[in-house]
Scaffold this active site. Structure first.
Site, PDB file in Angstrom:
ATOM      1  N   TRP A 113       0.873  -1.178   0.000  1.00 41.07           N
ATOM      2  CA  TRP A 113       0.000   0.000   0.000  1.00 41.07           C
ATOM      3  C   TRP A 113       0.912   1.232   0.000  1.00 41.07           C
ATOM      4  O   TRP A 113       1.764   1.351   0.887  1.00 41.07           O
ATOM      5  CB  TRP A 113      -0.868  -0.051   1.262  1.00 41.07           C
ATOM      6  CG  TRP A 113      -1.830   1.080   1.433  1.00 41.07           C
ATOM      7  CD1 TRP A 113      -2.656   1.616   0.485  1.00 41.07           C
ATOM      8  CD2 TRP A 113      -2.090   1.801   2.652  1.00 41.07           C
ATOM      9  NE1 TRP A 113      -3.408   2.623   1.041  1.00 41.07           N
ATOM     10  CE2 TRP A 113      -3.089   2.761   2.360  1.00 41.07           C
ATOM     11  CE3 TRP A 113      -1.589   1.737   3.949  1.00 41.07           C
ATOM     12  CZ2 TRP A 113      -3.585   3.644   3.324  1.00 41.07           C
ATOM     13  CZ3 TRP A 113      -2.080   2.604   4.910  1.00 41.07           C
ATOM     14  CH2 TRP A 113      -3.067   3.540   4.592  1.00 41.07           C
ATOM     15  N   ASP A 128      -0.581  -5.207   9.444  1.00 40.50           N
ATOM     16  CA  ASP A 128      -1.568  -4.216   9.038  1.00 40.50           C
ATOM     17  C   ASP A 128      -2.848  -4.997   8.714  1.00 40.50           C
ATOM     18  O   ASP A 128      -2.884  -5.794   7.773  1.00 40.50           O
ATOM     19  CB  ASP A 128      -1.051  -3.461   7.803  1.00 40.50           C
ATOM     20  CG  ASP A 128      -2.009  -2.346   7.400  1.00 40.50           C
ATOM     21  OD1 ASP A 128      -3.136  -2.295   7.923  1.00 40.50           O
ATOM     22  OD2 ASP A 128      -1.609  -1.515   6.558  1.00 40.50           O
ATOM     23  N   LYS A 150     -13.180  -0.669   6.182  1.00 39.23           N
ATOM     24  CA  LYS A 150     -13.785  -1.489   5.121  1.00 39.23           C
ATOM     25  C   LYS A 150     -14.818  -2.448   5.690  1.00 39.23           C
ATOM     26  O   LYS A 150     -15.886  -2.619   5.122  1.00 39.23           O
ATOM     27  CB  LYS A 150     -12.717  -2.307   4.378  1.00 39.23           C
ATOM     28  CG  LYS A 150     -11.412  -1.600   4.137  1.00 39.23           C
ATOM     29  CD  LYS A 150     -11.436  -0.660   2.969  1.00 39.23           C
ATOM     30  CE  LYS A 150     -10.251   0.262   3.063  1.00 39.23           C
ATOM     31  NZ  LYS A 150      -9.814   0.882   1.868  1.00 39.23           N
TER      32      LYS A 150
END
Ligand SMILES: Cc1ncc(COP(=O)(O)O)c(C=O)c1O
Length: 415
Positions: A139, A223, A259
């Site tokens: 990311w 993460d 999310k």
């Protein structure tokens, strides 16, 4: 009174920092007037009508919160909204809570980004880590976050993606870590639904990664931005974290609720640190609290309240499990539909990786030039790396998306 002369600005020497690509794509997409434009750029869930989706569990929890006479807008404790923290821990560590609960230190953060920022800053400050190992690719914000949070820590890349096979470059990853990682280095791992590739290690491969981390005495930092959203199964998506925790690692988890609860703008997150000795808990907690105090004092409460309400109410929790299924199944269906359509068109190349990958993103294998043509000629937007957000596909546009890909792939072959 005469006006003062305009002084030289202290800021005039600054170079303009390039805009984040994902936000640039969103801007370009908004400016494109084509009626059938397709956005596969932004990492946000969209329903089959290409609209943002408020999860029914979230909508209901919000109504309960608003109607509750006890709801107030008071400051929260520095560690976060009190009911939220144990629920966030339980979501991450599941059945391991029985053995871990007195060795986990947590605080609420400004979503997953804030959790990464705190994790990067805290771990680098309190350990002697000089280097962090980051997957190549990762990311994009990870690099900026390290630059800002811990510039003294050197960022090293470990191989992750094999562009030839569109799959995990597992051997190269392990070989690199074995050969070059040093005791005390940090390793940043994506708990599930690796962004941008959508490729996760298998359980067997996770065990080998844990072995190398143990051998090289690395500090694992997970993460976790897609738990439940990736596979629809909260336990499956927490597999790697729990494997490492079970094996006795000290580790950190940066947890996002953006999310899996669709709470993007509410900025709900948590940082968890598992320590090996319970007597290290109070001092570790005090240092995390110091970071909170110095950065935002106390965390925002509304989103954390929504999450807490859902997770602590059996009926709402059940509804949320259903909501996760709706999102993860729709993404899987869209992967399949895109793949089937590319096969039907006979688009040159192999596209199995689209269905093999998981989560929000597909690393399509399309190159930068093809991505540019998609934008300029087909009005379809994705990251220049070829990362497509599958959430931008729906039953109305998937055939057009496949046709667009087919057109640019064939055009390149003929050129
Ligand atoms: C890998 C990864 N980590 C962290 C985040 C952080 O998201 P947020 O700050 O919205 O929770 C994202 C979001 O795209 C992500 O993909």
């Amino acid at each position: 009174m005469g006006s003062l002369p305009i002084p030289d600005s202290r800021f005039a020497h600054l170079d303009e920092y390039p805009m984040d690509e994902a936000f640039m794509i969103m801007r370009d997409f908004a400016l494109d007037a084509h009626p059938h434009k397709i956005s596969l750029g932004a990492g946000v869930y969209r329903d089959n009508e290409a609209k943002p989706w408020i999860l029914p569990s979230v909508r209901e929890a919000e109504q309960l919160i608003v109607q509750d006479p006890n709801t107030d807008h008071e400051y929260q404790p520095m560690a976060g909204h009190p009911p939220f923290i144990p629920l966030a821990q339980e979501l991450t560590f599941g059945p391991l809570m029985a053995s871990l609960s007195n060795r986990i230190v947590s605080c609420q953060t400004i979503s997953g980004t804030g959790a990464c920022h705190f994790a990067f800053r805290f771990i680098s400050e309190v350990t002697s880590a000089k280097r962090v190992w980051i997957s190549n690719p990762t990311w994009g914000n990870h690099h900026l976050l390290w630059d800002i949070s811990a510039p003294q820590v050197k960022q090293q890349l470990y191989p992750y993606y094999n562009a030839k096979t569109c799959s995990l470059d597992f051997e190269a990853m392990i070989q690199t870590l074995d050969a070059e990682a040093q005791p005390g280095d940090i390793i940043l791992l994506h708990a599930c639904a690796h962004n941008p590739t959508g490729i996760d290690p298998t359980p067997e491969q996770w065990a080998v990664i844990a072995d190398v981390c143990e051998r090289k005495q690395l500090f694992p930092l997970f993460d976790s931005a897609y738990q439940g959203f990736a596979s629809g199964d909260l336990d499956q998506d927490a597999y790697a974290i729990r494997l490492f925790a079970e094996r006795g690692f000290e580790l950190a988890v940066a947890q996002s609720f953006s999310k899996n609860f669709g709470l993007y703008g509410q900025r709900v997150g948590a940082l968890h640190i598992v320590v090996s000795r319970s007597d290290a808990v109070p001092s570790t907690q005090s240092h995390l609290t110091k970071l909170v105090r110095g950065e935002f004092s106390t965390a925002p409460v509304h989103g954390a309240r929504i999450v807490s309400r859902i997770l602590s109410d059996a009926a709402l929790r059940k509804q949320w499990y259903g909501d996760l299924q709706v999102m993860s199944s729709r993404l899987k269906d869209m992967r399949r539909a895109l793949y089937d359509e590319l096969r039907r068109l006979g688009t040159p190349g192999s596209w199995e990786h689209i269905v093999d990958q998981i989560g929000m993103f597909s690393y399509t294998g399309l190159n930068e030039k093809q991505v540019r043509r998609l934008r300029d000629e087909q009005h379809m937007y994705m990251m220049s790396s070829g990362r497509a957000s599958i959430a931008g596909l729906n039953t109305s546009n998937v055939a057009a998306a496949a046709a667009a890909i087919d057109a640019v792939v064939r055009a390149e072959k003929q050129a």
